[in-house]
Enzyme design. Structure first.
Site, short mmCIF file in Angstrom:
data_model
loop_
_atom_site.label_atom_id
_atom_site.label_comp_id
_atom_site.label_asym_id
_atom_site.label_seq_id
_atom_site.Cartn_x
_atom_site.Cartn_y
_atom_site.Cartn_z
N GLY A 48 0.86 -1.28 0.03
CA GLY A 48 -0.04 -0.06 -0.02
C GLY A 48 0.70 1.17 -0.11
O GLY A 48 0.46 2.23 -0.46
N GLU A 102 4.26 4.05 6.24
CA GLU A 102 3.13 3.26 6.05
C GLU A 102 1.85 4.12 5.46
O GLU A 102 1.87 5.47 5.43
CB GLU A 102 2.48 2.75 7.49
CG GLU A 102 2.67 1.47 7.99
CD GLU A 102 1.64 0.46 7.18
OE1 GLU A 102 1.52 0.63 5.87
OE2 GLU A 102 1.26 -0.40 7.58
N ASP A 106 -4.56 1.61 10.64
CA ASP A 106 -6.00 1.71 10.85
C ASP A 106 -6.26 0.96 12.26
O ASP A 106 -6.36 1.90 13.34
CB ASP A 106 -6.46 0.46 9.75
CG ASP A 106 -8.04 0.40 10.01
OD1 ASP A 106 -8.70 0.91 10.60
OD2 ASP A 106 -8.49 -0.44 9.05
N THR A 110 -0.82 -4.00 12.57
CA THR A 110 0.35 -4.46 11.81
C THR A 110 1.66 -4.03 12.57
O THR A 110 2.77 -4.67 12.62
CB THR A 110 0.27 -3.77 10.54
OG1 THR A 110 -1.08 -4.17 9.87
CG2 THR A 110 1.28 -4.21 9.52
N LEU A 111 1.68 -2.67 12.83
CA LEU A 111 2.90 -2.06 13.28
C LEU A 111 3.17 -2.42 14.91
O LEU A 111 4.19 -2.67 15.29
CB LEU A 111 2.83 -0.52 13.27
CG LEU A 111 2.88 0.09 11.92
CD1 LEU A 111 2.93 1.53 12.00
CD2 LEU A 111 4.10 -0.50 11.38
P1 IMP Z 1 -3.77 -2.00 10.53
O1 IMP Z 1 -3.01 -3.28 10.90
O2 IMP Z 1 -5.40 -2.32 11.19
O3 IMP Z 1 -3.24 -0.73 11.10
O4 IMP Z 1 -4.03 -1.94 9.13
C1 IMP Z 1 -2.94 -2.33 8.19
C2 IMP Z 1 -3.29 -2.15 6.72
O5 IMP Z 1 -4.63 -2.34 6.66
C3 IMP Z 1 -2.75 -1.02 6.08
O6 IMP Z 1 -1.73 -0.80 5.92
C4 IMP Z 1 -3.50 -1.01 4.77
O7 IMP Z 1 -2.92 -2.15 3.82
C5 IMP Z 1 -4.83 -1.68 5.25
N1 IMP Z 1 -5.86 -0.73 5.56
C6 IMP Z 1 -6.60 -0.20 6.52
N2 IMP Z 1 -7.46 0.59 6.26
C7 IMP Z 1 -7.54 0.71 4.85
C8 IMP Z 1 -8.44 1.19 4.06
O8 IMP Z 1 -9.43 2.26 4.40
N3 IMP Z 1 -8.43 1.22 2.80
C9 IMP Z 1 -7.70 0.44 2.07
N4 IMP Z 1 -6.77 -0.44 2.98
C10 IMP Z 1 -6.76 -0.25 4.51
MG MG Z 2 -0.26 -1.56 4.12
#
Ligand code: IMP
Ligand code: MG
Length: 179
Positions: A48, A102, A106, A110-111
């Site tokens: 992304g 990044e 969200d 992940t981090l």
């Molecule tokens: P996290 O681990 O929940 O913080 O999200 C990590 C990954 O989810 C991001 O790096 C994105 O690749 C994907 N992601 C989160 N929200 C969205 C969105 O609204 N649209 C598309 N990809 C998303």
């Molecule tokens: Mg990502």
């Protein structure tokens, strides 16, 4: 600007490419000021972040390096949940000033899982640059040092962000229209 339809879902314009460009230039200036003489190493997390990483890196004029990693998460069968491993991190991070790039933070999952792996390699410093953050969706407290935009907890598309693999090529950011 008009709506786009991707995989039968409708998305409306949310952040224009002009706004994105301007904000990334500001972030680049800030990083230039903070890292002059430190030769930072940027680690962009694929897929992304490729578009954001490219524009951010172009907006930086001090000496700096960049590398790219892919994070793979596996659904564990045990209660330990997802395990995240990095693919392609060949550089030594010892004593380096590391900046993670990044696209969007969200939940922060992940981090939250990946940052300890970086810390273990004993960088001189570790900061995070993210284009987008959904503060109300955050489940883990991740401090974002350089943030482009704080956004509501709605699905976004474009500028690298995908919906089932599509939409990454859009040059602005769109928001899902609730039907
Ligand atoms: P996290 O681990 O929940 O913080 O999200 C990590 C990954 O989810 C991001 O790096 C994105 O690749 C994907 N992601 C989160 N929200 C969205 C969105 O609204 N649209 C598309 N990809 C998303
Ligand atoms: Mg990502």
């Amino acid at each position: 600007m008009s709506n786009v339809v991707v995989n039968n879902k409708t998305f409306q314009p949310f952040i224009s490419s002009q706004k994105i460009d301007q904000r990334i230039k500001e972030m680049g200036n800030q990083i230039d000021n903070d890292y002059a003489g430190k030769r930072p190493l940027f680690i962009a997390i694929l897929n992304g972040s490729f578009m954001f990483a490219s524009d951010l890196f172009k907006s930086i004029s001090i000496e700096a390096e960049i590398c790219f990693i892919k994070l793979a998460s596996y659904k564990g069968t045990s209660s330990t949940g997802n395990l995240i491993t990095s693919i392609g991190l060949d550089e030594s991070l010892v004593n380096r000033h590391v900046v993670i790039i990044e696209d969007i933070i969200d939940t922060g999952n992940t981090l939250h899982q990946f940052l300890p792996q970086i810390h273990n390699q004993q960088p001189a410093s570790l900061k995070i640059a993210a284009l987008l953050n959904k503060p109300t969706a955050m489940k883990y407290p991740i401090a974002i040092d350089y943030l482009g935009f704080s956004v509501p907890d709605k699905f976004l598309l474009g500028f690298g962000l995908d919906f089932d693999g599509l939409g990454r090529n859009l040059s602005q950011i769109y928001q899902l229209v609730n039907e």
